[in-house]
Design a protein around this motif. Structure first.
Motif, PDB file in Angstrom:
ATOM      1  N   ILE A 106       0.948  -1.256   0.108  1.00  0.00           N
ATOM      2  CA  ILE A 106       0.006   0.169   0.045  1.00  0.00           C
ATOM      3  C   ILE A 106       0.960   1.129   0.178  1.00  0.00           C
ATOM      4  CG2 ILE A 106      -1.646   1.153   1.323  1.00  0.00           C
ATOM      5  CD1 ILE A 106      -2.715  -1.496   2.478  1.00  0.00           C
ATOM      6  N   ARG A 107       1.772   1.188   1.027  1.00  0.00           N
ATOM      7  CA  ARG A 107       2.822   2.535   0.876  1.00  0.00           C
ATOM      8  C   ARG A 107       3.327   2.627  -0.433  1.00  0.00           C
ATOM      9  NH1 ARG A 107       4.177   0.211   5.700  1.00  0.00           N
ATOM     10  NH2 ARG A 107       6.253  -0.258   5.144  1.00  0.00           N
ATOM     11  N   GLY A 108       4.301   1.574  -0.992  1.00  0.00           N
ATOM     12  CA  GLY A 108       4.808   1.680  -2.065  1.00  0.00           C
ATOM     13  C   GLY A 108       4.222   1.963  -3.206  1.00  0.00           C
ATOM     14  N   VAL A 109       2.914   1.503  -3.452  1.00  0.00           N
ATOM     15  CA  VAL A 109       2.280   2.098  -4.657  1.00  0.00           C
ATOM     16  C   VAL A 109       1.622   3.424  -4.529  1.00  0.00           C
ATOM     17  CG1 VAL A 109       0.222   1.404  -6.180  1.00  0.00           C
ATOM     18  CG2 VAL A 109       1.510  -0.451  -5.219  1.00  0.00           C
ATOM     19  N   CYS A 131       6.553 -10.426   1.737  1.00  0.00           N
ATOM     20  CA  CYS A 131       6.500 -11.240   0.307  1.00  0.00           C
ATOM     21  C   CYS A 131       5.898 -10.728  -0.687  1.00  0.00           C
ATOM     22  CB  CYS A 131       5.986 -12.655   0.547  1.00  0.00           C
ATOM     23  SG  CYS A 131       4.067 -12.401   1.429  1.00  0.00           S
ATOM     24  N   GLY A 132       5.369  -9.305  -0.650  1.00  0.00           N
ATOM     25  CA  GLY A 132       4.583  -8.668  -1.747  1.00  0.00           C
ATOM     26  C   GLY A 132       5.179  -8.532  -2.975  1.00  0.00           C
ATOM     27  N   GLU A 159      13.409  -4.505 -10.511  1.00  0.00           N
ATOM     28  CA  GLU A 159      13.041  -3.161 -10.679  1.00  0.00           C
ATOM     29  C   GLU A 159      11.238  -3.261 -10.372  1.00  0.00           C
ATOM     30  OE1 GLU A 159      14.362  -0.521 -10.217  1.00  0.00           O
ATOM     31  OE2 GLU A 159      15.737  -0.234 -11.834  1.00  0.00           O
ATOM     32  N   THR A 160      10.647  -4.282 -10.702  1.00  0.00           N
ATOM     33  CA  THR A 160       9.211  -4.006 -10.356  1.00  0.00           C
ATOM     34  C   THR A 160       9.188  -4.467  -8.932  1.00  0.00           C
ATOM     35  OG1 THR A 160       8.959  -6.703 -11.077  1.00  0.00           O
ATOM     36  CG2 THR A 160       8.628  -4.921 -12.602  1.00  0.00           C
ATOM     37  N   GLY A 161       9.824  -5.291  -8.347  1.00  0.00           N
ATOM     38  CA  GLY A 161      10.057  -5.704  -6.936  1.00  0.00           C
ATOM     39  C   GLY A 161      10.084  -4.462  -5.939  1.00  0.00           C
ATOM     40  N   THR A 166      11.737  -2.222  -1.213  1.00  0.00           N
ATOM     41  CA  THR A 166      12.976  -1.942  -1.515  1.00  0.00           C
ATOM     42  C   THR A 166      14.071  -2.484  -0.769  1.00  0.00           C
ATOM     43  OG1 THR A 166      12.826  -0.184   0.057  1.00  0.00           O
ATOM     44  CG2 THR A 166      12.464   0.440  -2.139  1.00  0.00           C
ATOM     45  N   HIS A 167      13.631  -3.279  -0.033  1.00  0.00           N
ATOM     46  CA  HIS A 167      14.548  -3.969   1.036  1.00  0.00           C
ATOM     47  C   HIS A 167      15.089  -5.361   0.017  1.00  0.00           C
ATOM     48  CE1 HIS A 167      16.409  -6.676   4.012  1.00  0.00           C
ATOM     49  NE2 HIS A 167      16.316  -5.335   4.788  1.00  0.00           N
ATOM     50  N   PRO A 168      16.336  -5.615   0.028  1.00  0.00           N
ATOM     51  CA  PRO A 168      16.606  -6.890  -0.806  1.00  0.00           C
ATOM     52  C   PRO A 168      15.926  -8.133  -0.419  1.00  0.00           C
ATOM     53  CG  PRO A 168      18.589  -6.071   0.531  1.00  0.00           C
ATOM     54  CD  PRO A 168      17.511  -5.066   0.646  1.00  0.00           C
ATOM     55  N   THR A 169      15.725  -8.353   0.926  1.00  0.00           N
ATOM     56  CA  THR A 169      14.842  -9.468   1.426  1.00  0.00           C
ATOM     57  C   THR A 169      13.467  -9.679   0.579  1.00  0.00           C
ATOM     58  OG1 THR A 169      15.921  -9.650   3.439  1.00  0.00           O
ATOM     59  CG2 THR A 169      13.712 -10.968   3.299  1.00  0.00           C
ATOM     60  N   GLY A 170      13.016  -8.357   0.454  1.00  0.00           N
ATOM     61  CA  GLY A 170      11.579  -8.149  -0.252  1.00  0.00           C
ATOM     62  C   GLY A 170      11.801  -8.523  -1.710  1.00  0.00           C
ATOM     63  N   PHE A 171      12.631  -7.544  -2.609  1.00  0.00           N
ATOM     64  CA  PHE A 171      12.611  -7.728  -3.880  1.00  0.00           C
ATOM     65  C   PHE A 171      13.444  -9.032  -4.448  1.00  0.00           C
ATOM     66  CE2 PHE A 171      16.472  -4.710  -3.549  1.00  0.00           C
ATOM     67  CZ  PHE A 171      17.440  -5.685  -4.215  1.00  0.00           C
TER      68      PHE A 171
END
Length: 352
Positions: A106-109, A131-132, A159-161, A166-171
């Motif tokens: 939500i925050r990112g978009v 895991c988004g 880039e889409t991640g 933005t955290h590497p565990t996420g993307f």
């Protein structure tokens, strides 16, 4: 297993990702996997569940997986593609009633501004390791399925991640989900997938982050956790060299898997982070083989973020095995089935 992947496999991958999502989402907020397994049995088992509205909607996972896919099938590349993805994510967030999107998403978009210079980038957020990005990235592997396309797959997944995570565990979770889908299409032995992630894809991702010139110090500072967790997992399964055989604990039933998934996780909520959603998906694929019901038992019916583990596992399973052994009631009336099938057909055409 049929070889090579056909358009029917692509369609199965996209549709079954939605099925896994809808089945997992039904019990996502039930913390006890044994109670979930019992609830499934009370409905007559997976083979008797009709996955359809209103009882089995898809979650934010499928809405945003479709958003990624429908941006990819425009055929755009480079920055044009990234603006297209950002636009589709903004649009997808208008379809979130009752679908439980995560806070980082939500925050990112909200920060995305497609069409303006750099508008697909957001500020670095050290709490965005969830895991988004992973749950919506499998279709990137369908778009760039060949070994020689690995650098394109990684660049687009990173880039889409990073549009939300933005955290590497996420993307890097997005890189893993896309990579595993590509490996499924390549018919690469599943015992080698984790090693390929750690030794092939992650170094390319690190180099790409440096070349892209965005949030480099933050990203490099936070990089190690993802690969460390994966190296521990591969060692525990006897897969550090990629050759197998897979070593599972004895016994490894639902209650043992609950504990294992918690141990993989960042916070005791199995599958909720970028590293462990694809990890649990891979664990389920390794254990289930071509058995659909066993895949759902392992990958979709556990305490934790069960829709996000199932959406990845079921996509890869469909790419490998097609619809063989999946009861028609599981997918015939799936929400957004038409869109999933259409995007699969177009991804197949683009990738060939």
């Amino acid at each position: 297993m049929e070889c090579p992947a056909t358009v029917a496999h692509y369609k199965a991958g996209m549709v079954l990702s939605g099925v896994g999502d809808a089945l997992g989402y039904r019990w996502e907020f039930e913390y006890n996997g044994l109670r979930i397994q019992q609830a499934v049995q009370n409905l007559g088992g997976v083979k008797n569940i009709s996955v359809s509205l209103p009882d089995f909607p898809v979650s934010d996972d499928t809405v945003l997986h479709l958003a990624t896919a429908e941006a990819l099938i425009t055929g755009k590349e480079g920055e044009e593609l990234l603006h297209e993805v950002a636009f589709h994510y903004k649009k997808g967030m208008r379809d979130m009633s009752g679908r439980a999107p995560g806070s980082a998403t939500i925050r990112g978009v909200n920060q995305l501004n497609p069409g303006t210079k750099g508008g697909y980038r957001i500020a670095y957020d050290k709490s965005s390791g969830g895991c988004g990005a992973a749950m919506r990235a499998m279709c990137i592997g369908l778009r760039y399925p060949q070994p020689e396309q690995l650098s394109s797959l990684v660049a687009v997944a990173v880039e889409t991640g990073r549009m939300t995570h933005t955290h590497p565990t996420g993307f890097l979770g997005g890189v893993a989900a896309a990579l595993f889908a590509a490996y499924a299409i390549q018919r690469r032995p599943i015992t080698t997938w984790g090693l390929g992630l750690v030794k092939e894809a992650c170094p390319i991702a690190k180099e790409f982050v440096r070349s892209a010139g965005y949030a480099i110090p933050d990203t490099e500072r936070d990089w190690g956790y993802f690969t460390e967790k994966w190296e521990c997992y591969l060692e525990s399964r006897g897969l550090s060299s990629g050759s197998g055989p897979v070593v599972f604990p004895e016994p490894y039933g639902p209650s043992e898997r609950e504990e294992a998934y918690k141990s993989f996780s960042f916070s005791g909520w199995g599958g909720s982070s970028g590293h462990d959603a694809p990890m649990i998906a891979l664990d389920a694929l390794l254990g289930a083989g071509s058995d659909w019901e066993e895949l759902m038992s392992r990958g979709g019916f556990h305490g934790g973020d069960s829709d996000s583990t199932a959406v990845i596992a079921c996509c890869c399973w469909g790419l490998m095995y097609g619809m063989k052994g999946v009861p028609e009631c599981n997918y015939t009336n799936l929400e957004y089935r038409d869109r999933l099938e259409k995007s699969a057909e177009k991804l197949y055409a683009l990738s060939h």
